[in-house]
Write a protein that holds these residues in place. Structure first.
Motif, short mmCIF file in Angstrom:
data_model
loop_
_atom_site.label_atom_id
_atom_site.label_comp_id
_atom_site.label_asym_id
_atom_site.label_seq_id
_atom_site.Cartn_x
_atom_site.Cartn_y
_atom_site.Cartn_z
N GLY A 85 1.02 -0.66 0.10
CA GLY A 85 -0.37 0.17 -0.33
C GLY A 85 0.57 1.34 -0.40
N LYS A 86 -0.06 2.48 -0.33
CA LYS A 86 0.93 3.22 -0.29
C LYS A 86 -0.22 5.27 -0.02
CE LYS A 86 4.53 6.49 -0.63
NZ LYS A 86 5.46 6.04 0.20
N SER A 87 -0.63 4.41 0.80
CA SER A 87 -2.25 4.66 1.01
C SER A 87 -2.29 6.57 1.79
CB SER A 87 -2.34 4.89 2.43
OG SER A 87 -2.93 3.34 2.20
N PRO A 88 -3.42 7.10 0.40
CA PRO A 88 -3.37 8.74 0.73
C PRO A 88 -4.38 9.27 1.20
CG PRO A 88 -4.61 8.10 -1.10
CD PRO A 88 -3.84 6.83 -0.75
N ASN A 89 -3.54 10.28 2.36
CA ASN A 89 -4.50 10.86 3.10
C ASN A 89 -4.55 12.56 3.34
OD1 ASN A 89 -5.56 11.66 6.29
ND2 ASN A 89 -3.76 12.28 6.43
N ILE A 90 -5.76 12.92 2.58
CA ILE A 90 -5.96 14.05 1.55
C ILE A 90 -7.29 15.02 3.00
CG2 ILE A 90 -7.39 15.03 0.04
CD1 ILE A 90 -7.61 12.31 -1.37
N ILE A 91 -5.76 16.42 2.69
CA ILE A 91 -6.47 17.02 3.84
C ILE A 91 -7.17 18.54 2.84
CG2 ILE A 91 -6.36 18.44 5.87
CD1 ILE A 91 -4.32 16.75 7.31
N PHE A 92 -8.39 18.75 2.64
CA PHE A 92 -9.12 19.81 2.75
C PHE A 92 -9.21 21.18 2.88
CE2 PHE A 92 -10.80 16.69 -0.52
CZ PHE A 92 -10.70 17.07 -1.50
N ALA A 93 -8.70 22.38 2.50
CA ALA A 93 -9.18 23.70 3.94
C ALA A 93 -9.76 23.64 4.16
CB ALA A 93 -9.22 24.87 2.24
N ASP A 94 -11.39 22.90 4.29
CA ASP A 94 -12.76 22.90 5.27
C ASP A 94 -12.80 22.63 6.31
OD1 ASP A 94 -13.08 20.46 3.46
OD2 ASP A 94 -15.08 21.62 2.06
N CYS A 95 -11.92 21.53 6.42
CA CYS A 95 -11.27 20.85 7.10
C CYS A 95 -10.95 21.56 8.63
CB CYS A 95 -10.09 19.94 7.28
SG CYS A 95 -9.72 18.95 8.89
N GLU A 96 -11.85 21.91 9.29
CA GLU A 96 -12.37 22.54 11.00
C GLU A 96 -10.81 22.73 11.96
OE1 GLU A 96 -13.94 25.77 10.89
OE2 GLU A 96 -14.79 25.49 8.92
N ASP A 97 -10.98 21.78 11.91
CA ASP A 97 -10.03 21.38 13.08
C ASP A 97 -8.59 20.96 12.48
OD1 ASP A 97 -8.98 20.74 15.26
OD2 ASP A 97 -10.06 19.97 16.45
N LEU A 98 -7.47 21.61 12.24
CA LEU A 98 -6.38 21.55 12.42
C LEU A 98 -5.16 19.97 12.89
CD1 LEU A 98 -5.19 23.58 8.93
CD2 LEU A 98 -5.95 20.80 8.54
N ASP A 99 -5.63 20.64 13.81
CA ASP A 99 -4.98 19.86 15.25
C ASP A 99 -5.27 18.46 15.05
OD1 ASP A 99 -3.41 22.13 15.87
OD2 ASP A 99 -4.65 23.15 17.26
N VAL A 100 -7.03 18.29 15.14
CA VAL A 100 -7.28 16.51 14.90
C VAL A 100 -6.94 15.97 13.91
CG1 VAL A 100 -9.14 14.99 14.52
CG2 VAL A 100 -8.74 17.58 16.35
N ALA A 101 -6.77 16.50 12.18
CA ALA A 101 -5.53 16.74 11.69
C ALA A 101 -4.13 16.16 11.25
CB ALA A 101 -6.12 17.03 9.71
N ALA A 102 -3.98 16.92 11.85
CA ALA A 102 -2.15 16.59 12.12
C ALA A 102 -2.18 15.70 13.28
CB ALA A 102 -2.05 18.08 12.94
N ASP A 103 -2.69 15.30 14.58
CA ASP A 103 -2.26 14.72 15.39
C ASP A 103 -2.51 13.07 14.73
OD1 ASP A 103 -2.32 15.77 17.46
OD2 ASP A 103 -3.98 15.96 18.07
N MET A 104 -3.57 13.08 13.86
CA MET A 104 -3.80 12.22 13.33
C MET A 104 -3.65 11.46 11.71
SD MET A 104 -6.41 10.12 14.92
CE MET A 104 -6.99 9.32 13.55
N ALA A 105 -3.06 12.45 11.03
CA ALA A 105 -1.37 12.27 10.19
C ALA A 105 -0.37 12.22 10.72
CB ALA A 105 -1.79 13.80 9.70
N ALA A 106 -0.07 12.22 11.99
CA ALA A 106 0.83 11.56 12.10
C ALA A 106 0.51 10.21 12.69
CB ALA A 106 1.35 13.25 13.38
N PHE A 107 -0.29 10.12 13.67
CA PHE A 107 -0.50 8.53 13.78
C PHE A 107 -0.67 8.13 12.77
CE2 PHE A 107 -3.70 5.62 14.58
CZ PHE A 107 -3.04 4.60 15.31
N GLY A 108 -1.08 8.12 11.72
CA GLY A 108 -1.39 7.42 10.04
C GLY A 108 0.17 6.88 10.04
N ILE A 109 1.11 8.06 10.33
CA ILE A 109 2.77 7.41 9.56
C ILE A 109 3.39 6.60 10.13
CG2 ILE A 109 3.26 9.72 9.52
CD1 ILE A 109 4.46 7.11 6.75
N PHE A 110 3.13 7.29 11.31
CA PHE A 110 4.15 6.75 12.41
C PHE A 110 4.33 6.30 13.71
CE2 PHE A 110 5.44 11.69 11.94
CZ PHE A 110 6.36 11.54 10.90
N PHE A 111 2.57 5.72 13.23
CA PHE A 111 2.16 4.27 14.47
C PHE A 111 2.97 3.50 14.23
CE2 PHE A 111 -0.42 0.69 14.64
CZ PHE A 111 -0.75 0.96 16.50
#
Length: 496
Positions: A268-294
């Motif tokens: 796999g080489k899974s994409p994570n797409i974050i749009f500007a209308d995502c209100e909570d970038l902190d949560v998106a950042a938390d999960m983006a970090a989890f999604g690659i570093f876990f």
């Protein structure tokens, strides 16, 4: 939960099962050969494990076939089979610390993750499939008077399972729990890097009441034991999780042998797409970090390609850098550690080759170095590359390590096009507060699982697997039972 010293003390008292488990007992390899199981965090040899090959696979398959044919498991009453698997789930929970330590020591994962995610997950999945055993119904087809057509799901026979090293206990469970629930015998070949938890699982299965010959574990190398299982003329089904290249080999082995079913779940080489209308970038950042570093990024569905709408990219990257800085590797047995060790020296060197090449083509903004803990071990810092070209190997090849590639996009169409432009199709994530966009983009992504406003969502109730060269096998859910059963029609004519 134990503290650092408690885990170290518990680890020091462990004994390791290091022989093959065939026909209900531990045995040496026929050849007498062994290989070293090495702790990647320290370089120390944990155990010398039986190095099985074709001769041992023959013995295990023969034991599985005898057990299947005499019906000791395959024709056991559903309620009785369910009770045995429920007991196995309870035994995993009773030995949870040991099972967690085996995986942590063997392949370097954080023991706290193994104790709170992997080992409890294994027990849960055995329990879930046990509960399904007496709730799966056969069918009666519509026919005319005087005809009764029964459509039954019957076990296949002997199921071979070849599993990877990144989640040793869980991957063994994902295959074995469903295959056993369906009434099959199982011959499991764990990865040579991480055989210890599978061997202990076999012992617990026997203690729970799984009959001799029904669940066999044969450690060894892929080129010998794995290939022998793939080519075996008396294996009815081969379930595989691992690299795409090896999955293709198993497909070939099927054609070269008995046309056994092959169910590959591959790269796999899974994409994570974050749009500007995502209100909570902190949560998106938390999960983006989890999604690659876990799990040190050693996850087939890791969100390793991060596509961010240009207007919020710099803000998000700043947040990700802060999170990566706080997630430096440490002793896997220390609950304070945020990342563990890479599985072995070969994998570590492979990751670092990608990192060194990436330094020439992209903007390294975090990590990028191999490090040691207490002067030892295979550790790589959480690494982020910004301004990655979509065609760069950083963004196209499966690195299987803690390396994130960040790519900006300007429109929804561009994001979807880049996300789909991959040989893989295992998983994807989408971050947006626009429901229509979430549904629209999810519909357009060619992957097996789309996680919206989270990453890598899975459960026992939902199938896990991919499309394209991520393979077509499915684990989890009731759908996975279809891999391990065959449809059998029994047509009865009767006098009216």
């Amino acid at each position: 939960m134990l503290d650092h010293q408690g885990w170290k003390s518990r680890a020091a008292g462990l004994s390791f099962r290091n022989k093959a488990f065939i026909d209900g007992r531990f045995v040496d390899a026929v050849s007498g050969r062994v290989f070293d199981s090495i702790n990647p965090a320290t370089g120390e040899v944990l155990a010398q494990v039986a190095e099985c090959d074709g001769a041992d696979i023959d013995l295990a398959v023969a034991a599985g076939r005898r057990a299947f044919e005499d019906g000791r498991w395959s024709r056991m009453a559903p309620g009785a089979r369910k009770a045995v698997m429920l007991k196995l789930a309870d035994l995993i929970r009773a030995n949870l610390e040991e099972m967690a330590l085996l995986d942590s020591l063997d392949m370097g994962k954080l023991v706290t993750d193994a104790a709170t995610i992997d080992a409890p997950g294994s027990a849960h999945f055995f329990q879930w499939y046990a509960e399904a055993i007496d709730k799966i119904y056969d069918e009666v087809a519509p026919t005319g008077p005087g005809d009764l057509a029964l459509v039954r799901r019957v076990p296949l026979g002997v199921v071979g399972a070849v599993v990877p090293w990144n989640f040793p206990l869980d991957m063994a469970t994902w295959k074995a729990a469903a295959a056993l629930a369906a009434g099959n015998s199982v011959v499991l070949k764990p990865a040579e890097q991480s055989p210890l938890s599978a061997l202990r699982l076999a012992e617990l299965a026997a203690e729970a009441g799984v009959p001799d010959g029904v669940f066999n574990v044969v450690p060894g190398y892929g080129a010998t034991a794995g290939k022998a299982l793939g080519l075996h003329m008396d294996v009815d089904c081969l379930a595989f999780t691992g690299s795409t290249a090896t999955g293709k080999l198993f497909m070939q082995y099927s054609g070269q042998s008995n046309l056994k079913q092959v169910w590959p779940e591959t790269g796999g080489k899974s994409p994570n797409i974050i749009f500007a209308d995502c209100e909570d970038l902190d949560v998106a950042a938390d999960m983006a970090a989890f999604g690659i570093f876990f799990n040190q990024g050693e996850v087939c569905s890791a969100n390793s390609r991060l596509y961010v709408e240009r207007s919020v990219k710099d803000r998000l990257v700043e947040k990700l850098i802060a999170r990566a800085t706080a997630m430096q590797p440490g002793d896997p047995l220390d609950p304070a550690s945020r990342m563990g060790a890479i599985v072995d020296e070969k994998q570590t060197q492979g990751i670092m080759r990608f990192v060194e090449a990436g330094k020439q083509t992209a903007n390294l903004v975090a990590g990028g170095s191999r490090v040691t803990v207490n002067g030892k071990g295979c550790f790589v810092q959480p690494t982020i590359f910004d301004d990655v070209r979509h065609g760069d190997p950083l963004a196209r090849d499966e690195i299987f390590g803690p390396v994130l590639s960040v790519i900006a996009f300007d429109s929804e169409d561009e994001a979807v096009r880049m996300a789909n432009d991959s040989i893989y199709g295992l998983a994807a994530s989408v971050w947006t507060d626009n429901l229509s966009r979430a549904c629209r983009v999810s519909d357009r992504l060619h992957v097996g699982t789309v996680s919206v406003n989270t990453v890598d969502a899975l459960s026992a109730q939902t199938p896990f697997g991919g499309m394209k060269q991520s393979g077509f096998g499915r684990d989890l859910s009731l759908h996975s039972l279809e891999k391990y059963t065959a449809l059998k029609t029994v047509w009865i004519k009767y006098r009216t």
